[in-house]
Scaffold this active site. Structure first.
Site, PDB file in Angstrom:
ATOM      1  N   SER A  75       0.862  -1.141   0.151  1.00  0.00           N
ATOM      2  CA  SER A  75      -0.098   0.063  -0.087  1.00  0.00           C
ATOM      3  C   SER A  75       0.755   1.253  -0.012  1.00  0.00           C
ATOM      4  O   SER A  75       1.631   1.430   1.008  1.00  0.00           O
ATOM      5  CB  SER A  75      -0.945   0.069   1.005  1.00  0.00           C
ATOM      6  OG  SER A  75      -1.677  -1.160   1.354  1.00  0.00           O
ATOM      7  N   GLY A 122      -0.534   4.611   0.250  1.00  0.00           N
ATOM      8  CA  GLY A 122      -1.333   5.576   0.650  1.00  0.00           C
ATOM      9  C   GLY A 122      -2.209   6.168  -0.566  1.00  0.00           C
ATOM     10  O   GLY A 122      -2.799   5.351  -1.562  1.00  0.00           O
ATOM     11  N   GLY A 167      -1.552   4.725  -4.192  1.00  0.00           N
ATOM     12  CA  GLY A 167      -2.159   3.362  -4.564  1.00  0.00           C
ATOM     13  C   GLY A 167      -1.439   2.342  -4.253  1.00  0.00           C
ATOM     14  O   GLY A 167      -1.274   2.037  -3.043  1.00  0.00           O
ATOM     15  N   GLY A 182      -6.611   0.390   4.130  1.00  0.00           N
ATOM     16  CA  GLY A 182      -5.686  -0.948   4.003  1.00  0.00           C
ATOM     17  C   GLY A 182      -6.417  -2.128   4.214  1.00  0.00           C
ATOM     18  O   GLY A 182      -6.123  -2.965   3.282  1.00  0.00           O
ATOM     19  N   ASP A 183      -7.242  -2.134   5.015  1.00  0.00           N
ATOM     20  CA  ASP A 183      -8.026  -3.465   5.164  1.00  0.00           C
ATOM     21  C   ASP A 183      -8.876  -3.740   4.063  1.00  0.00           C
ATOM     22  O   ASP A 183      -9.281  -4.750   3.678  1.00  0.00           O
ATOM     23  CB  ASP A 183      -8.878  -3.441   6.620  1.00  0.00           C
ATOM     24  CG  ASP A 183      -8.131  -3.185   7.726  1.00  0.00           C
ATOM     25  OD1 ASP A 183      -6.905  -3.552   7.528  1.00  0.00           O
ATOM     26  OD2 ASP A 183      -8.466  -2.379   8.687  1.00  0.00           O
TER      27      ASP A 183
END
Length: 309
Positions: free
Chosen positions: A217, A219, A222, A248-249
């Site tokens: 990830s 942020g 992308g 992120g999940d």
């Protein structure tokens, strides 16, 4: 079904205030309460995508009871949490409505006894028999061995179940050595693991440490994936302001759903990035704005990246 593991589950509270200022009293304009912890967030998003999900881990005390009551209201999510004598933690996200910035407060989790850990292992091994994939997510509560994810990865691989690992620090380092099918760190976690702040180089390094594929990830920039079949970076067409808690999940849910649906990697990344951005736009942690997701998905830009240094 898809199995998610949240060893350090939480009751997520989201408070909205007009403006967050230190050393002052605030009037909260909106409160949201959800089952939380990374794996439970993943389970909820997977369910919203139409996948039957079983959530396991630990829950205890009054907070754990409240979490399980809320979890029972989720369609397509089955509660297989293991009781513990301690009290499930709470996390508090304070959202500044003026700026969209979020301040996060995370409590420690309950201490897990050897007997409770043994009970969880029995539940986990039984659930693997029905699982199409498993996600191992988040921090470890006190009392759990630091190599626990490595053990759980090996058990999944023995059962022939693809496994995704989303954690940080020493549990990530040891977990990679157990060869998960996919690791999903963020850029900071990758840098801490490899010593490199260049995401592509760090993702290659993490893959050499044992993961079959690494999806990092980045942020608002992308997500980057390095796999045996190639490397790609996916990015939203623009940056979105809002609450990043759980973004992120949602990306993990996108990757995991893409895995069980056997989508090509560029499509998995597009889904993960669109879900992540739609989560930033949602009003509460661990949810995504469906309209933003549907609007954004066709416009995620995916580019090839070199697979070797």
């Amino acid at each position: 079904m898809i199995l998610t593991v949240t060893l350090n589950a939480a009751l997520d509270l989201t408070y909205r205030v007009p403006r967050l200022r230190p050393h002052t009293t605030h009037r909260v304009t909106e409160v949201a309460e959800r089952p939380g912890g990374k794996g439970l967030n993943v389970a909820r998003v997977l369910a919203a995508l139409g996948h039957r999900t079983v959530a396991t881990g630990f829950a205890g005390g009054g907070t754990g009871e409240a979490l399980r009551t809320l979890l029972a209201q989720e369609t397509l999510v089955t509660d297989a949490l293991v009781p513990v004598g301690g009290t499930t933690r709470r996390t508090v996200a304070v959202v500044d409505s003026g700026t969209g910035d979020t301040t996060q407060l995370n409590e420690p989790g309950p201490t897990v006894s050897p007997a409770e850990w043994a009970a969880f292992l029995g539940t986990y091994r039984e659930l693997l028999g029905e699982a199409r994939a498993v996600a191992l997510c988040g921090s470890l509560p006190p009392g759990v061995p630091v190599d626990v994810y490595a053990r759980l990865i090996r058990a999944a691989r023995t059962a022939g179940v693809p496994v995704l690992l989303d954690t940080s620090g020493e549990p990530l380092r040891r977990g990679l050595a157990a060869r998960p099918d996919l690791a999903k760190p963020n850029a900071d976690e990758l840098a801490a693991l490899t010593g490199s702040t260049e995401p592509l180089r760090a993702a290659r390094d993490a893959r050499r440490r044992g993961a079959h594929a690494v999806a990092a990830s980045l942020g608002p920039d992308g997500m980057l994936a390095v796999t045996a079949d190639g490397a790609w970076q996916a990015a939203p067409p623009r940056r979105y302001a809002g609450n990043p808690t759980g973004a992120g999940d949602s990306a993990v849910a996108g990757l995991l759903s893409g895995l069980v649906e056997e989508l090509p990697w560029p499509d998995r990344l597009s889904r993960a990035v669109a879900l992540s951005a739609a989560t930033v736009r949602a009003t509460a942690a661990g949810e995504f704005d469906a309209a933003t997701y549907e609007e954004l998905l066709p416009h995620v830009v995916v580019t090839d990246r070199p697979t070797a240094a």
